[in-house]
Design a protein around this motif. Structure first.
Motif, PDB file in Angstrom:
ATOM      1  N   VAL A  53      42.455  47.639  46.789  1.00 63.43           N
ATOM      2  CA  VAL A  53      42.004  47.079  45.468  1.00 63.43           C
ATOM      3  C   VAL A  53      42.933  47.861  44.345  1.00 63.43           C
ATOM      4  O   VAL A  53      42.836  47.644  43.014  1.00 63.43           O
ATOM      5  CB  VAL A  53      40.693  46.796  44.861  1.00 63.43           C
ATOM      6  CG1 VAL A  53      40.780  46.242  43.484  1.00 63.43           C
ATOM      7  CG2 VAL A  53      40.047  46.089  46.060  1.00 63.43           C
TER       8      VAL A  53
ATOM      9  N   LEU B 253      45.420  46.783  41.105  1.00 63.40           N
ATOM     10  CA  LEU B 253      45.019  45.495  40.855  1.00 63.40           C
ATOM     11  C   LEU B 253      44.118  45.296  39.596  1.00 63.40           C
ATOM     12  O   LEU B 253      43.177  45.987  39.324  1.00 63.40           O
ATOM     13  CB  LEU B 253      44.192  44.744  41.909  1.00 63.40           C
ATOM     14  CG  LEU B 253      45.384  44.647  43.283  1.00 63.40           C
ATOM     15  CD1 LEU B 253      44.370  43.950  44.244  1.00 63.40           C
ATOM     16  CD2 LEU B 253      46.433  44.029  43.084  1.00 63.40           C
ATOM     17  N   SER B 254      44.663  44.501  38.759  1.00 61.70           N
ATOM     18  CA  SER B 254      43.685  44.419  37.520  1.00 61.70           C
ATOM     19  C   SER B 254      43.215  43.070  37.002  1.00 61.70           C
ATOM     20  O   SER B 254      42.241  42.916  36.368  1.00 61.70           O
ATOM     21  CB  SER B 254      44.634  44.993  36.363  1.00 61.70           C
ATOM     22  OG  SER B 254      45.827  44.255  36.290  1.00 61.70           O
ATOM     23  N   ASN B 255      43.836  42.122  37.802  1.00 56.89           N
ATOM     24  CA  ASN B 255      43.439  40.628  37.442  1.00 56.89           C
ATOM     25  C   ASN B 255      42.690  40.046  38.500  1.00 56.89           C
ATOM     26  O   ASN B 255      42.645  40.314  39.781  1.00 56.89           O
ATOM     27  CB  ASN B 255      44.554  39.815  37.158  1.00 56.89           C
ATOM     28  CG  ASN B 255      45.446  40.471  35.955  1.00 56.89           C
ATOM     29  OD1 ASN B 255      44.755  40.467  34.694  1.00 56.89           O
ATOM     30  ND2 ASN B 255      46.640  40.607  36.052  1.00 56.89           N
ATOM     31  N   ASP B 256      41.691  39.091  38.379  1.00 57.89           N
ATOM     32  CA  ASP B 256      40.626  38.317  39.316  1.00 57.89           C
ATOM     33  C   ASP B 256      41.732  37.671  39.878  1.00 57.89           C
ATOM     34  O   ASP B 256      41.183  36.961  41.207  1.00 57.89           O
ATOM     35  CB  ASP B 256      39.584  37.542  38.412  1.00 57.89           C
ATOM     36  CG  ASP B 256      38.526  38.611  38.172  1.00 57.89           C
ATOM     37  OD1 ASP B 256      38.758  39.940  38.444  1.00 57.89           O
ATOM     38  OD2 ASP B 256      37.607  38.021  37.675  1.00 57.89           O
TER      39      ASP B 256
ATOM     40  N   ASP C 198      44.446  38.366  41.337  1.00 58.56           N
ATOM     41  CA  ASP C 198      45.287  39.173  42.306  1.00 58.56           C
ATOM     42  C   ASP C 198      44.827  38.950  43.607  1.00 58.56           C
ATOM     43  O   ASP C 198      43.544  38.900  43.856  1.00 58.56           O
ATOM     44  CB  ASP C 198      45.273  40.568  41.913  1.00 58.56           C
ATOM     45  CG  ASP C 198      46.152  40.756  40.487  1.00 58.56           C
ATOM     46  OD1 ASP C 198      47.056  40.013  40.357  1.00 58.56           O
ATOM     47  OD2 ASP C 198      45.824  41.898  39.973  1.00 58.56           O
ATOM     48  N   ASP C 199      45.735  39.339  44.778  1.00 52.95           N
ATOM     49  CA  ASP C 199      45.383  39.144  46.143  1.00 52.95           C
ATOM     50  C   ASP C 199      44.974  40.411  46.621  1.00 52.95           C
ATOM     51  O   ASP C 199      45.850  41.389  46.405  1.00 52.95           O
ATOM     52  CB  ASP C 199      46.263  38.386  46.857  1.00 52.95           C
ATOM     53  CG  ASP C 199      46.452  36.980  46.613  1.00 52.95           C
ATOM     54  OD1 ASP C 199      45.445  36.314  46.197  1.00 52.95           O
ATOM     55  OD2 ASP C 199      47.372  36.288  46.737  1.00 52.95           O
ATOM     56  N   VAL C 200      43.777  40.613  47.195  1.00 55.02           N
ATOM     57  CA  VAL C 200      43.470  41.914  47.784  1.00 55.02           C
ATOM     58  C   VAL C 200      43.692  41.954  49.256  1.00 55.02           C
ATOM     59  O   VAL C 200      43.382  41.241  49.873  1.00 55.02           O
ATOM     60  CB  VAL C 200      41.939  42.355  47.733  1.00 55.02           C
ATOM     61  CG1 VAL C 200      41.538  43.615  48.240  1.00 55.02           C
ATOM     62  CG2 VAL C 200      41.481  42.216  46.267  1.00 55.02           C
TER      63      VAL C 200
ATOM     64  N   THR D  29      44.710  38.031  52.762  1.00 49.64           N
ATOM     65  CA  THR D  29      44.364  38.829  51.367  1.00 49.64           C
ATOM     66  C   THR D  29      43.020  37.888  51.020  1.00 49.64           C
ATOM     67  O   THR D  29      42.447  36.901  51.261  1.00 49.64           O
ATOM     68  CB  THR D  29      45.441  38.631  50.365  1.00 49.64           C
ATOM     69  OG1 THR D  29      45.686  37.044  50.181  1.00 49.64           O
ATOM     70  CG2 THR D  29      46.478  39.277  50.608  1.00 49.64           C
TER      71      THR D  29
ATOM     72  N   ASN E  89      41.131  36.950  47.158  1.00 52.36           N
ATOM     73  CA  ASN E  89      40.889  36.685  45.693  1.00 52.36           C
ATOM     74  C   ASN E  89      40.151  37.707  45.265  1.00 52.36           C
ATOM     75  O   ASN E  89      39.036  38.023  45.536  1.00 52.36           O
ATOM     76  CB  ASN E  89      40.658  35.602  45.598  1.00 52.36           C
ATOM     77  CG  ASN E  89      40.617  35.380  43.621  1.00 52.36           C
ATOM     78  OD1 ASN E  89      39.549  35.560  43.207  1.00 52.36           O
ATOM     79  ND2 ASN E  89      41.756  34.689  43.355  1.00 52.36           N
ATOM     80  N   ARG E  90      40.670  38.591  44.258  1.00 57.88           N
ATOM     81  CA  ARG E  90      39.953  39.915  43.627  1.00 57.88           C
ATOM     82  C   ARG E  90      38.580  39.139  42.819  1.00 57.88           C
ATOM     83  O   ARG E  90      37.696  39.786  43.102  1.00 57.88           O
ATOM     84  CB  ARG E  90      40.837  40.638  42.767  1.00 57.88           C
ATOM     85  CG  ARG E  90      40.123  41.783  42.166  1.00 57.88           C
ATOM     86  CD  ARG E  90      41.222  42.770  41.301  1.00 57.88           C
ATOM     87  NE  ARG E  90      40.487  43.786  40.713  1.00 57.88           N
ATOM     88  CZ  ARG E  90      40.075  43.873  39.477  1.00 57.88           C
ATOM     89  NH1 ARG E  90      39.979  42.783  38.847  1.00 57.88           N
ATOM     90  NH2 ARG E  90      39.239  44.916  38.938  1.00 57.88           N
TER      91      ARG E  90
END
Length: 265
Positions: A129, A132-135, A137-139, A160, A162-163
């Protein structure tokens, strides 16, 4: 150095001081398992950490049916499901949760690499993670399979999560070693079973595999993850959690410890 894709590398021998690792956990595939007595929500959510790694040394006693390494599931399962298992043809990791908009999100990684029976292997999965800062974003997730006999590490990536969904993961059930729900268990042995609150690098995993009997609470070689070691079950004839989380486990049914040291073939 391993790349993030399906890849293979070979280990270089590293001389390190070892501790006395005398036992491993043995389960028979018929109701035996190790209850960690923690649901792992905070680890999987990664709300204040750069990711996670789940890993264990594993020695399968049966490769003719599905064998569960780790399992955790809520109700409904889409709100929180985590399972890592070996089938007759592959290693598979699945995680499910719900996005901020309450839609179902899942990640599946399947590696066509089966751990041979009666040999020690290191099996793990990472979620990175960092950065990454946004929900939305793909982890990225990566599965690792290390053959303890030949010294070969195989990786599988490309999936991936989703965060936002990862950070919404929730289940009230304990995270189990060698069990998923009541129907799926593992026949074999576990040793050095760990959870880190960061995605270990490929170099760190290579160092772990090259030194299976090291104390993972101490950094060595290219391994610098001791400060991120949240749960650490050495399986040295006790259920003690030697990580910072301090969640001692519980043996269920006929699960027990036997004299056994890794790596052995």
């Amino acid at each position: 150095m391993l790349g993030l894709g399906s890849g293979i590398t070979h280990l270089a021998a590293v001389s390190e001081e070892v501790y006395t690792n005398t036992h491993s956990l043995t389960v028979d595939g018929v109701g035996d398992y190790f209850d960690t007595n923690t649901n792992m929500n905070d680890i999987i959510r990664c709300t204040s950490t750069p990711g996670f790694t789940f890993g264990t040394w594993l020695r399968l006693g049966d490769t003719s049916s599905l064998q569960v390494l780790f399992g955790n599931v809520g109700s409904p399962y889409q709100a929180g499901q985590f399972i890592f298992y070996s089938s007759t043809t592959a290693l598979t990791f699945i995680i499910r949760a719900r996005t901020d908009s309450n839609s179902n999100e899942s990640c599946t990684l399947t590696m066509s690499s089966v751990a041979a029976a009666n040999e020690w292997h290191w099996i793990g999965v990472t979620a990175d993670v960092s950065g990454l800062s946004n929900d939305i974003d793909d982890v990225p997730m990566v599965v690792y399979h290390a053959d303890g006999v030949s010294g070969t590490i195989t990786t599988k990536s490309g999936a991936t999560m989703n965060r936002g969904a990862l950070n919404n993961y929730v289940t009230s059930n304990s995270f189990d070693i060698g069990k998923y729900q009541s129907s799926y268990h593992l026949n074999g042995q576990f040793d050095q079973t760990c959870v880190w609150n960061k995605a270990l690098s490929s170099d760190e995993i290579t160092a772990l595999v090259a030194n299976p009997n090291n104390d993972y609470n101490q950094d060595f070689g290219n391994y610098a993850g001791s400060s991120n070691l949240v749960h650490y079950y050495k399986m040295d004839n006790n259920t003690t959690d030697s990580g910072s989380g301090g969640s001692n486990g519980t043996l269920n049914n006929d699960a027990t410890f036997i004299t056994s040291n890794i790596p052995i073939s």
